[in-house]
Design an enzyme around this catalytic site. Structure first.
Site, short mmCIF file in Angstrom:
data_model
loop_
_atom_site.label_atom_id
_atom_site.label_comp_id
_atom_site.label_asym_id
_atom_site.label_seq_id
_atom_site.Cartn_x
_atom_site.Cartn_y
_atom_site.Cartn_z
N ARG A 8 48.44 32.38 35.58
CA ARG A 8 48.52 33.64 35.57
C ARG A 8 48.04 34.25 34.30
O ARG A 8 48.25 33.89 33.13
CB ARG A 8 49.99 34.02 36.07
CG ARG A 8 50.11 35.66 36.07
CD ARG A 8 51.58 36.09 36.09
NE ARG A 8 52.15 35.53 34.66
CZ ARG A 8 52.15 36.50 33.82
NH1 ARG A 8 51.34 37.58 33.75
NH2 ARG A 8 52.92 36.19 32.36
N ALA A 9 47.34 35.45 34.54
CA ALA A 9 47.10 36.27 33.44
C ALA A 9 47.39 37.80 33.88
O ALA A 9 47.64 38.08 34.99
CB ALA A 9 45.56 36.35 32.97
N SER A 10 47.84 38.61 32.62
CA SER A 10 48.29 40.01 33.24
C SER A 10 47.35 40.92 33.60
O SER A 10 47.68 41.77 34.46
CB SER A 10 49.06 40.52 31.97
OG SER A 10 50.16 39.53 31.49
N THR A 11 46.08 40.88 33.04
CA THR A 11 45.14 41.78 33.67
C THR A 11 43.81 41.27 33.87
O THR A 11 43.64 40.16 33.69
CB THR A 11 44.86 42.81 32.24
OG1 THR A 11 44.21 42.09 31.31
CG2 THR A 11 46.03 43.35 31.79
N GLN A 14 41.61 39.63 31.36
CA GLN A 14 41.98 38.28 31.03
C GLN A 14 41.55 37.25 32.04
O GLN A 14 41.42 37.19 33.11
CB GLN A 14 43.50 38.23 30.68
CG GLN A 14 43.89 39.46 29.46
CD GLN A 14 45.37 39.39 29.54
OE1 GLN A 14 46.10 39.04 30.41
NE2 GLN A 14 45.84 39.94 28.35
#
Length: 216
Positions: A8-11, A14
């Site tokens: 997972r990445a926040s945005t 990314q």
């Protein structure tokens, strides 16, 4: 036992798959094979993440949810973390994180006593690291808000620049009728951004239709 990796990445800016090599190395060193990978660009502060819940839906009792760090799994508030933990426990899924060495033994066969002991220790450490991840998230949000307020007061704040090339590609894929899953996989965008662009397209189409009615 299936090993299911969650990345997972926040945005959407990314790279959510950045940790893939680290997880692959860990699996190889422990004689494991990653059966499936679930990748998404969503905030860890959100409980409802489509790929995470798809992973849990796919899991059978005893499967392993593998993450690089606990904060990839959760930056949730305490109530939301409890909900997620209850779902993980109900599915009898074992969480293994590279930054939580006590969890590593959960990937290896053990006797019942040892397994229960490490499961208990791991559960406690998961709660601690989830709380730390949430505090880190709140601290960063506070610092960002303070920085933004200072920049606005000084007339220097311009906001995050739009990624026009990526957004145009998303719009083009929507026009071609591609599924949201295909678009997110192809561009790495979040569901939130995709929904915004789809909404903007609908509004533009409605505005164009209204202009056509006024000026036939």
């Amino acid at each position: 036992m299936f090993i299911r990796a969650y990345l997972r990445a926040s945005t959407s800016e990314q790279d959510a798959s950045r940790a893939k090599s680290a997880l692959d190395v860990f699996a190889a060193e422990h004689g494991l094979r990653i059966a499936a990978r679930y990748v998404e660009n969503e905030s860890g502060a959100k409980l409802h993440r489509p790929e995470l819940f798809r992973l849990l839906s796919d899991c059978e009792p005893g499967d392993v949810l593998l993450v690089e760090q606990v904060d990839r799994l959760s930056r949730l508030t305490s109530p939301d973390w409890i909900k997620l933990r209850n779902l993980i426990d109900a599915k009898q899924v074992r969480v293994v994180a590279l930054d939580l060495p006590t969890s590593w033994i959960l990937t290896a066969p053990t006797d019942e006593f040892t397994g229960r002991m490490f499961a208990a220790v791991n559960a406690m450490m998961l709660d601690v690291l989830a709380a730390v991840a949430r505090k880190d998230y709140e601290d960063r949000r506070r610092r960002q808000a303070e920085g933004t307020a200072k920049a606005k007061a000084a007339g220097l704040y311009k906001g995050r620049p739009e990624n026009k090339t990526r957004n145009a590609a998303i719009s083009s894929l929507l026009r071609d009728g591609r599924s949201w899953r295909d678009i997110m996989d192809a561009t790495g965008c979040s569901r939130t951004l995709l929904a915004k662009i789809a909404r903007d397209r609908r509004r533009q189409a409605e505005a164009d239709a209204a202009m056509s009615d006024v000026h036939p």
